[in-house]
Design a protein around this motif. Structure first.
Motif, PDB file in Angstrom:
ATOM      1  N   THR A  57       0.798  -1.225   0.000  1.00 19.70           N
ATOM      2  CA  THR A  57       0.000   0.000   0.000  1.00 19.70           C
ATOM      3  C   THR A  57       0.832   1.277   0.000  1.00 19.70           C
ATOM      4  OG1 THR A  57      -0.153  -0.192   2.386  1.00 19.70           O
ATOM      5  CG2 THR A  57      -2.015  -1.013   1.117  1.00 19.70           C
ATOM      6  N   LYS A  58       2.155   1.160   0.158  1.00 21.09           N
ATOM      7  CA  LYS A  58       2.974   2.384   0.190  1.00 21.09           C
ATOM      8  C   LYS A  58       3.158   2.929  -1.214  1.00 21.09           C
ATOM      9  CE  LYS A  58       5.623   1.313   4.321  1.00 21.09           C
ATOM     10  NZ  LYS A  58       6.568   0.236   4.603  1.00 21.09           N
ATOM     11  N   LYS A  59       2.544   4.091  -1.477  1.00 14.03           N
ATOM     12  CA  LYS A  59       2.569   4.636  -2.837  1.00 14.03           C
ATOM     13  C   LYS A  59       3.960   5.142  -3.231  1.00 14.03           C
ATOM     14  CE  LYS A  59      -2.172   5.207  -3.817  1.00 14.03           C
ATOM     15  NZ  LYS A  59      -2.836   5.101  -2.526  1.00 14.03           N
ATOM     16  N   GLN A  60       4.722   5.649  -2.242  1.00 14.62           N
ATOM     17  CA  GLN A  60       6.062   6.185  -2.544  1.00 14.62           C
ATOM     18  C   GLN A  60       7.014   5.080  -2.977  1.00 14.62           C
ATOM     19  OE1 GLN A  60       4.205   6.130   0.224  1.00 14.62           O
ATOM     20  NE2 GLN A  60       5.496   6.903   1.859  1.00 14.62           N
ATOM     21  N   PRO A  62       6.508   1.593  -4.498  1.00 13.45           N
ATOM     22  CA  PRO A  62       5.651   0.527  -5.027  1.00 13.45           C
ATOM     23  C   PRO A  62       6.291  -0.844  -4.795  1.00 13.45           C
ATOM     24  CG  PRO A  62       6.127   2.192  -6.708  1.00 13.45           C
ATOM     25  CD  PRO A  62       6.977   2.513  -5.530  1.00 13.45           C
ATOM     26  N   HIS A 208      -8.053   5.201   6.131  1.00 13.10           N
ATOM     27  CA  HIS A 208      -7.739   5.778   4.829  1.00 13.10           C
ATOM     28  C   HIS A 208      -8.747   5.369   3.771  1.00 13.10           C
ATOM     29  CE1 HIS A 208      -4.126   7.549   6.185  1.00 13.10           C
ATOM     30  NE2 HIS A 208      -3.629   6.396   6.597  1.00 13.10           N
TER      31      HIS A 208
END
Ligand code: NAG
Length: 277
Positions: A57-60, A62, A208
């Motif tokens: 889930t960490k967008k920074q 991938p 979120h």
């Protein structure tokens, strides 16, 4: 009816040996590539046994989360996946050797937590990982900071299908987890006991996903804008109100009239001013 008979005849004539179920439609345009070979990892990771994969889930950064059920270890693998990618142990202990397994049951931080051949996991919007730790018969949670806790089955630790407070519940020896953002819950499909069970999560875990903060501020912004627009409208309409101040009777009639087309009072006022001036 006739069409049915006809197609049956056609089927018998041209496809005497095949059934409809065997029909294949080969759609072109896709391709398959091996992006990681767990047998060929040369570093300290040794052999990797991918069992289950989910997007992180960490967008920074991938990445995917990978469960090695043989080794009872969770890994993070950066995207795009390549043989040289920096694979990291998320939680679990890696023993030396091919079938390395440090299976066990220990909660705590990433360096101490162990699992016993989990076969299913789910990730919520906050990044918590929920683990169907089926040989331990419990549901574990790995927080985004790497802290592992037991959230269900902790008091029982054996197979069963008892509902109730999560720590008092029991699970089958083979179950699968899915995170459902819609109602902030995990659904548990028990293989072998014909049950779908729901484990309700804490609202913080789904924060979120539902984004109540943004919802509330959005409503506030709209409300504030509406007030400003209404205020400006009334301010601009002031000269008209002043110019037509001598018509109290009509105004009264209009006020007592039910408003059937849903206009707000400002529209009605403007309409009234146009009519009466
Ligand atoms: C849950 O298990 C604990 C520990 O065995 C026990 O004290 C408690 O009464 C149980 N609660 C329910 C609702 O069964």
């Amino acid at each position: 009816m006739i069409a049915g008979v006809l197609s049956l005849l056609l089927l018998l004539r041209f496809n005497p040996a095949t059934t409809v179920a065997a029909k294949m439609v080969l759609e072109d345009g896709y391709d398959v590539v091996t992006v990681l070979d767990g047998n060929k990892l040369q570093d300290s990771l040794g052999v990797l046994h991918p069992y289950s994969i989910l997007p992180g889930t960490k967008k920074q950064h991938p990445h995917i989360l990978l469960l090695d059920s043989v080794g009872s270890v969770f890994y993070t693998v950066p995207l795009p996946i390549s043989q040289d990618g920096e694979i990291k142990v998320l939680v679990g202990k890696r023993g030396p050797g091919v079938a390395a397994s440090a299976a066990g049951y220990s909660d705590g931080d990433a360096s101490t937590a162990t699992f016993n051949h989990p076969k299913s996991f789910a990730v919520d919007a906050t990044g918590n990982v929920y683990v169907a730790d089926r040989t331990n018969h419990v549901v574990r949670k790995i927080s985004p900071s790497g802290e592992t806790t037991t959230i269900a089955g902790g008091y029982r630790g054996r197979t069963g299908k008892i509902d109730g407070p999560a720590q008092n519940a029991s699970f089958s020896s083979d179950f699968e987890l899915v995170y459902i953002p819609y109602n902030c819950a995990l659904l548990i499909s028990g293989r072998g006991n014909s049950l779908i069970r729901q484990l309700n999560l804490k609202h913080d875990d789904c924060r979120h996903e539902s984004q109540p903060g943004i919802g509330v501020s959005f409503v506030l912004i709209i409300a504030t804008l509406s007030s400003i627009v209404a205020f400006i409208t009334v301010f601009l309409a002031r000269p008209f109100i002043a110019a037509c101040a001598g018509t109290p009777r009509i105004q009264q009639d209009l006020e007592s009239m039910p408003n059937q087309i849903g206009e707000d009072s400002t529209d009605e006022l403007l309409r009234h001013q146009k009519r009466s001036c």
